[in-house]
Design a protein around this motif. Structure first.
Motif, PDB file in Angstrom:
ATOM      1  N   VAL A   1       0.837  -1.193   0.000  1.00 51.45           N
ATOM      2  CA  VAL A   1       0.000   0.000   0.000  1.00 51.45           C
ATOM      3  C   VAL A   1       0.877   1.250   0.000  1.00 51.45           C
ATOM      4  O   VAL A   1       1.865   1.328   0.729  1.00 51.45           O
ATOM      5  CB  VAL A   1      -0.929   0.013   1.237  1.00 51.45           C
ATOM      6  N   THR A   2       0.494   2.224  -0.847  1.00 53.08           N
ATOM      7  CA  THR A   2       1.205   3.497  -0.887  1.00 53.08           C
ATOM      8  C   THR A   2       0.199   4.635  -0.739  1.00 53.08           C
ATOM      9  O   THR A   2      -1.021   4.426  -0.823  1.00 53.08           O
ATOM     10  CB  THR A   2       1.969   3.677  -2.216  1.00 53.08           C
ATOM     11  N   VAL A   3       0.696   5.836  -0.562  1.00 45.99           N
ATOM     12  CA  VAL A   3      -0.184   6.992  -0.423  1.00 45.99           C
ATOM     13  C   VAL A   3      -1.023   7.199  -1.674  1.00 45.99           C
ATOM     14  O   VAL A   3      -2.149   7.712  -1.606  1.00 45.99           O
ATOM     15  CB  VAL A   3       0.645   8.265  -0.098  1.00 45.99           C
ATOM     16  N   ASN A   4      -0.539   6.772  -2.827  1.00 48.92           N
ATOM     17  CA  ASN A   4      -1.283   6.947  -4.071  1.00 48.92           C
ATOM     18  C   ASN A   4      -2.576   6.143  -4.088  1.00 48.92           C
ATOM     19  O   ASN A   4      -3.499   6.459  -4.847  1.00 48.92           O
ATOM     20  CB  ASN A   4      -0.417   6.544  -5.270  1.00 48.92           C
ATOM     21  N   ASP A   5      -2.661   5.092  -3.250  1.00 46.23           N
ATOM     22  CA  ASP A   5      -3.903   4.329  -3.162  1.00 46.23           C
ATOM     23  C   ASP A   5      -5.021   5.149  -2.533  1.00 46.23           C
ATOM     24  O   ASP A   5      -6.204   4.839  -2.716  1.00 46.23           O
ATOM     25  CB  ASP A   5      -3.683   3.055  -2.331  1.00 46.23           C
ATOM     26  N   PHE A   6      -4.658   6.197  -1.798  1.00 45.88           N
ATOM     27  CA  PHE A   6      -5.646   7.015  -1.103  1.00 45.88           C
ATOM     28  C   PHE A   6      -5.887   8.359  -1.792  1.00 45.88           C
ATOM     29  O   PHE A   6      -6.550   9.230  -1.228  1.00 45.88           O
ATOM     30  CB  PHE A   6      -5.196   7.250   0.342  1.00 45.88           C
ATOM     31  N   VAL A   7      -5.357   8.511  -2.993  1.00 51.01           N
ATOM     32  CA  VAL A   7      -5.497   9.763  -3.739  1.00 51.01           C
ATOM     33  C   VAL A   7      -6.031   9.453  -5.127  1.00 51.01           C
ATOM     34  O   VAL A   7      -5.566   8.511  -5.786  1.00 51.01           O
ATOM     35  CB  VAL A   7      -4.149  10.500  -3.852  1.00 51.01           C
ATOM     36  N   PHE A   8      -7.014  10.245  -5.583  1.00 50.27           N
ATOM     37  CA  PHE A   8      -7.556  10.106  -6.940  1.00 50.27           C
ATOM     38  C   PHE A   8      -7.641  11.490  -7.556  1.00 50.27           C
ATOM     39  O   PHE A   8      -8.243  12.396  -6.982  1.00 50.27           O
ATOM     40  CB  PHE A   8      -8.942   9.459  -6.902  1.00 50.27           C
ATOM     41  N   SER A   9      -7.026  11.658  -8.718  1.00 46.82           N
ATOM     42  CA  SER A   9      -6.956  12.982  -9.337  1.00 46.82           C
ATOM     43  C   SER A   9      -7.865  13.135 -10.553  1.00 46.82           C
ATOM     44  O   SER A   9      -7.836  14.163 -11.217  1.00 46.82           O
ATOM     45  CB  SER A   9      -5.503  13.277  -9.758  1.00 46.82           C
ATOM     46  N   GLY A  10      -8.678  12.139 -10.839  1.00 44.31           N
ATOM     47  CA  GLY A  10      -9.457  12.159 -12.065  1.00 44.31           C
ATOM     48  C   GLY A  10     -10.667  13.056 -12.083  1.00 44.31           C
ATOM     49  O   GLY A  10     -11.250  13.286 -13.151  1.00 44.31           O
ATOM     50  N   LEU A  11     -11.082  13.597 -10.943  1.00 47.99           N
ATOM     51  CA  LEU A  11     -12.301  14.404 -10.905  1.00 47.99           C
ATOM     52  C   LEU A  11     -12.050  15.875 -11.217  1.00 47.99           C
ATOM     53  O   LEU A  11     -13.006  16.655 -11.298  1.00 47.99           O
ATOM     54  CB  LEU A  11     -12.989  14.280  -9.539  1.00 47.99           C
ATOM     55  N   GLY A  12     -10.817  16.253 -11.426  1.00 50.98           N
ATOM     56  CA  GLY A  12     -10.519  17.656 -11.724  1.00 50.98           C
ATOM     57  C   GLY A  12     -10.600  17.991 -13.197  1.00 50.98           C
ATOM     58  O   GLY A  12     -10.501  19.162 -13.569  1.00 50.98           O
ATOM     59  N   LYS A  13     -10.797  16.991 -14.036  1.00 56.05           N
ATOM     60  CA  LYS A  13     -10.814  17.193 -15.484  1.00 56.05           C
ATOM     61  C   LYS A  13     -12.201  16.919 -16.033  1.00 56.05           C
ATOM     62  O   LYS A  13     -12.844  15.927 -15.679  1.00 56.05           O
ATOM     63  CB  LYS A  13      -9.790  16.267 -16.150  1.00 56.05           C
ATOM     64  N   ALA A  14     -12.683  17.799 -16.929  1.00 56.47           N
ATOM     65  CA  ALA A  14     -14.000  17.621 -17.531  1.00 56.47           C
ATOM     66  C   ALA A  14     -14.030  16.371 -18.397  1.00 56.47           C
ATOM     67  O   ALA A  14     -13.059  16.046 -19.092  1.00 56.47           O
ATOM     68  CB  ALA A  14     -14.357  18.844 -18.374  1.00 56.47           C
ATOM     69  N   GLY A  15     -15.152  15.677 -18.356  1.00 52.79           N
ATOM     70  CA  GLY A  15     -15.317  14.489 -19.176  1.00 52.79           C
ATOM     71  C   GLY A  15     -15.726  14.839 -20.597  1.00 52.79           C
ATOM     72  O   GLY A  15     -16.106  15.977 -20.890  1.00 52.79           O
ATOM     73  N   ASN A  16     -15.648  13.863 -21.478  1.00 56.95           N
ATOM     74  CA  ASN A  16     -15.994  14.046 -22.888  1.00 56.95           C
ATOM     75  C   ASN A  16     -17.513  13.918 -23.075  1.00 56.95           C
ATOM     76  O   ASN A  16     -18.093  12.855 -22.849  1.00 56.95           O
ATOM     77  CB  ASN A  16     -15.265  13.008 -23.736  1.00 56.95           C
ATOM     78  N   THR A  17     -18.152  15.011 -23.481  1.00 54.86           N
ATOM     79  CA  THR A  17     -19.604  15.007 -23.660  1.00 54.86           C
ATOM     80  C   THR A  17     -19.999  14.875 -25.127  1.00 54.86           C
ATOM     81  O   THR A  17     -21.147  15.129 -25.490  1.00 54.86           O
ATOM     82  CB  THR A  17     -20.230  16.292 -23.073  1.00 54.86           C
ATOM     83  N   SER A  18     -19.063  14.478 -25.985  1.00 57.75           N
ATOM     84  CA  SER A  18     -19.359  14.299 -27.405  1.00 57.75           C
ATOM     85  C   SER A  18     -19.930  12.903 -27.642  1.00 57.75           C
ATOM     86  O   SER A  18     -19.275  12.011 -28.186  1.00 57.75           O
ATOM     87  CB  SER A  18     -18.092  14.504 -28.239  1.00 57.75           C
ATOM     88  N   ASN A  19     -21.139  12.689 -27.199  1.00 58.61           N
ATOM     89  CA  ASN A  19     -21.810  11.406 -27.359  1.00 58.61           C
ATOM     90  C   ASN A  19     -23.311  11.633 -27.463  1.00 58.61           C
ATOM     91  O   ASN A  19     -23.774  12.773 -27.386  1.00 58.61           O
ATOM     92  CB  ASN A  19     -21.477  10.468 -26.181  1.00 58.61           C
ATOM     93  N   ILE A  20     -24.062  10.572 -27.637  1.00 59.70           N
ATOM     94  CA  ILE A  20     -25.496  10.684 -27.849  1.00 59.70           C
ATOM     95  C   ILE A  20     -26.204  11.348 -26.674  1.00 59.70           C
ATOM     96  O   ILE A  20     -27.234  12.010 -26.838  1.00 59.70           O
ATOM     97  CB  ILE A  20     -26.101   9.290 -28.139  1.00 59.70           C
ATOM     98  N   PHE A  21     -25.656  11.204 -25.467  1.00 61.19           N
ATOM     99  CA  PHE A  21     -26.278  11.776 -24.279  1.00 61.19           C
ATOM    100  C   PHE A  21     -25.801  13.196 -23.986  1.00 61.19           C
ATOM    101  O   PHE A  21     -26.369  13.869 -23.125  1.00 61.19           O
ATOM    102  CB  PHE A  21     -26.004  10.892 -23.056  1.00 61.19           C
ATOM    103  N   LYS A  22     -24.746  13.633 -24.653  1.00 60.47           N
ATOM    104  CA  LYS A  22     -24.118  14.924 -24.377  1.00 60.47           C
ATOM    105  C   LYS A  22     -23.749  15.031 -22.901  1.00 60.47           C
ATOM    106  O   LYS A  22     -23.880  16.080 -22.268  1.00 60.47           O
ATOM    107  CB  LYS A  22     -25.048  16.085 -24.773  1.00 60.47           C
ATOM    108  N   ALA A  23     -23.302  13.932 -22.367  1.00 55.25           N
ATOM    109  CA  ALA A  23     -23.000  13.871 -20.936  1.00 55.25           C
ATOM    110  C   ALA A  23     -21.822  12.941 -20.695  1.00 55.25           C
ATOM    111  O   ALA A  23     -21.500  12.079 -21.524  1.00 55.25           O
ATOM    112  CB  ALA A  23     -24.214  13.385 -20.158  1.00 55.25           C
TER     113      ALA A  23
END
Length: 214
Positions: A45-67
């Motif tokens: 186990v490392t400190v990186n297991d307790f950190v997630f950085s993926g929520l700071g970037k906007a997702g791709n909304t170029s799809n049928i749902f625009k979401a």
């Protein structure tokens, strides 16, 4: 008298220490089970297991749902495994929709941080609860109930969701009904939707007409 008391407290401390476990970081190399992922060895186990950085970037909304929904569940964020919580980011372009869906494994609390979102859910007795949410507004969606989010505003919307489970699960109603390989006739009979409309929805949502009656 002092020795017996000391011995008793020693036993209590030893048993509580043995039972205590600070965390169970998910071992993603192993299969997910009803109780979650198996625990990674503490030595790995490392400190990186307790950190997630993926929520700071906007997702791709170029799809049928625009979401777009970016999850931070146990599969992406092993540190939440076994802790009874997780998060996700929701990006909705103008006109974007997260269609009717449910999370069988957890309740959801939604916080709008940008734009406005029309959100609602349907209770098990078919009562409907919906409202337009603005920046700073929160709404709760009870476990397992069908719910939705739509951006009816004129700007992009962003929201963050907190779940009462590290793996809340997801079932999108329209995809479950029309993104499958059940016979068109069978889907039509069980949904009371005309065959032509079922075929159209299957073509849009990736379903096929394969399968046989048994």
């Amino acid at each position: 008298m002092i020795l017996p008391i000391f011995f008793i407290f020693s036993l209590i401390f030893a048993s509580s220490s043995a039972a205590a476990q600070d965390f169970c970081v998910g071992d993603l190399s192993r299969s997910y089970g009803p109780a979650g992922y198996s625990c990674k060895s503490p030595s790995k186990v490392t400190v990186n297991d307790f950190v997630f950085s993926g929520l700071g970037k906007a997702g791709n909304t170029s799809n049928i749902f625009k979401a777009s929904v970016t999850p931070a569940f146990a599969a992406q964020f092993p540190g939440v495994n076994g802790l009874g919580l997780s998060m996700a980011r929701m990006d909705l372009a103008v006109g974007g929709v997260v269609p009717m869906h449910s999370h069988p494994g957890g309740s959801k609390l939604l916080l709008v941080v940008q734009g406005s979102i029309l959100a609602g859910f349907i209770s098990s007795n078919n009562a409907v609860y919906y409202k337009t949410l603005y920046k700073g507004d929160t709404m709760v969606f009870p476990l397992g109930l069908l719910h939705f989010q739509i951006n009816l505003g004129e700007t992009a919307a962003v929201a963050f969701a907190t779940f009462s489970s590290p793996s809340p699960g997801l079932q999108i109603t329209s995809l479950s009904l029309f993104g499958n390989n059940l016979l068109t006739e069978l889907v039509a009979k069980t949904t009371f939707v005309g065959k032509a409309e079922v075929e159209r929805l299957k073509s849009v949502l990736g379903g096929t007409n394969s399968g046989v009656f048994v």
